[in-house]
Design a protein around this motif. Structure first.
Motif, short mmCIF file in Angstrom:
data_model
loop_
_atom_site.label_atom_id
_atom_site.label_comp_id
_atom_site.label_asym_id
_atom_site.label_seq_id
_atom_site.Cartn_x
_atom_site.Cartn_y
_atom_site.Cartn_z
N ALA A 30 0.84 -1.20 0.00
CA ALA A 30 0.00 0.00 0.00
C ALA A 30 0.87 1.26 0.00
N VAL A 31 1.93 1.25 0.82
CA VAL A 31 2.84 2.40 0.87
C VAL A 31 3.51 2.60 -0.49
N MET A 32 3.99 1.51 -1.09
CA MET A 32 4.63 1.61 -2.41
C MET A 32 3.65 2.15 -3.46
N SER A 36 4.06 5.62 -5.54
CA SER A 36 4.06 5.63 -7.00
C SER A 36 3.00 6.57 -7.57
N GLN A 37 1.94 6.84 -6.81
CA GLN A 37 0.89 7.76 -7.27
C GLN A 37 1.32 9.21 -7.15
N VAL A 45 -3.09 11.15 1.24
CA VAL A 45 -2.21 9.99 1.46
C VAL A 45 -2.85 9.07 2.49
N ALA A 46 -3.27 9.65 3.62
CA ALA A 46 -3.88 8.85 4.68
C ALA A 46 -5.15 8.15 4.20
N GLU A 47 -5.97 8.86 3.43
CA GLU A 47 -7.22 8.29 2.93
C GLU A 47 -6.95 7.15 1.95
N GLU A 48 -5.98 7.33 1.07
CA GLU A 48 -5.66 6.29 0.08
C GLU A 48 -5.05 5.06 0.78
N LEU A 49 -4.17 5.29 1.75
CA LEU A 49 -3.61 4.16 2.50
C LEU A 49 -4.72 3.38 3.20
N LEU A 152 13.58 2.20 -3.90
CA LEU A 152 13.09 0.83 -3.95
C LEU A 152 12.39 0.60 -5.28
N LYS A 153 12.92 -0.35 -6.05
CA LYS A 153 12.37 -0.65 -7.37
C LYS A 153 11.40 -1.82 -7.32
N VAL A 154 11.68 -2.78 -6.45
CA VAL A 154 10.81 -3.96 -6.39
C VAL A 154 10.97 -4.61 -5.02
N SER A 155 9.89 -5.23 -4.58
CA SER A 155 9.91 -5.95 -3.31
C SER A 155 8.94 -7.11 -3.41
#
Length: 172
Positions: A30-32, A36-37, A45-49, A152-155
């Motif tokens: 969710a943070v990533m 990216s958005q 930010v808080a609402e989207e998370l 961070l590119k990928v996780s």
């Protein structure tokens, strides 16, 4: 059964919400996604998370505001870690970090990075980060992870070599 590097493996990240630790599934993703958005307004930010977290976790409406506050605090903390990592990188030379405990998938990422560097002709410092505490300090909760110049590119999955080459070229 899902292994240590399987992105499908459910992982609960402890998050302090209103004085209690709550396990949140999908928090790192969710943070990533929010990063990216490119959302800059903290209330958005808080609402989207919260919206993303609710897809995999139960959040009582009576506690929604406490969750928003906790999620935003976690988001800020991860942003500070990413900024600190960017400041630490070597001046003028690319730095690539492969983050993971040294499992088969982590080794596959390391090998793909080496091949991608050979194909692109880019000079870079490649660092393996295998200590779980250091991996978490970089904001990676699902391995393998790959950072290029502090980003961070990928996780949680093994990227393809072509994808890594693209990221390297974009970071030069």
């Amino acid at each position: 059964m899902a292994g240590c590097c399987d992105p499908r493996a459910p992982r609960a990240v402890p998050l302090p919400v209103n004085g209690r630790q709550v396990g949140i599934i999908g928090l790192e993703q969710a943070v990533m996604e929010v990063i990216s958005q490119g959302i800059s307004d903290e209330s958005r930010v808080a609402e989207e998370l919260l919206r993303l977290i609710k897809q995999k976790n139960y959040v009582p409406e009576s506690a929604a505001e406490h969750y928003r506050q906790a999620l935003l605090a976690y988001y800020r903390q991860q942003g500070q870690k990413l900024n600190h990592s960017q400041q630490e990188r070597s001046a003028g030379r690319m730095q690539i970090k492969v983050l993971g405990p040294g499992c088969k998938k982590c080794k596959a990422v390391y090998e793909a990075v080496q091949k991608a560097l050979a194909n692109t002709g880019v000079d870079a410092e490649v660092v393996k980060v295998e200590n779980p505490a250091q991996i978490a300090d970089h904001g990676v909760l699902m391995t393998p992870g790959l950072m290029i110049n502090g980003k961070l590119k990928v996780s949680g999955r093994v990227p393809g070599q072509a994808e890594i080459e693209k990221w390297i070229k974009e970071s030069v």
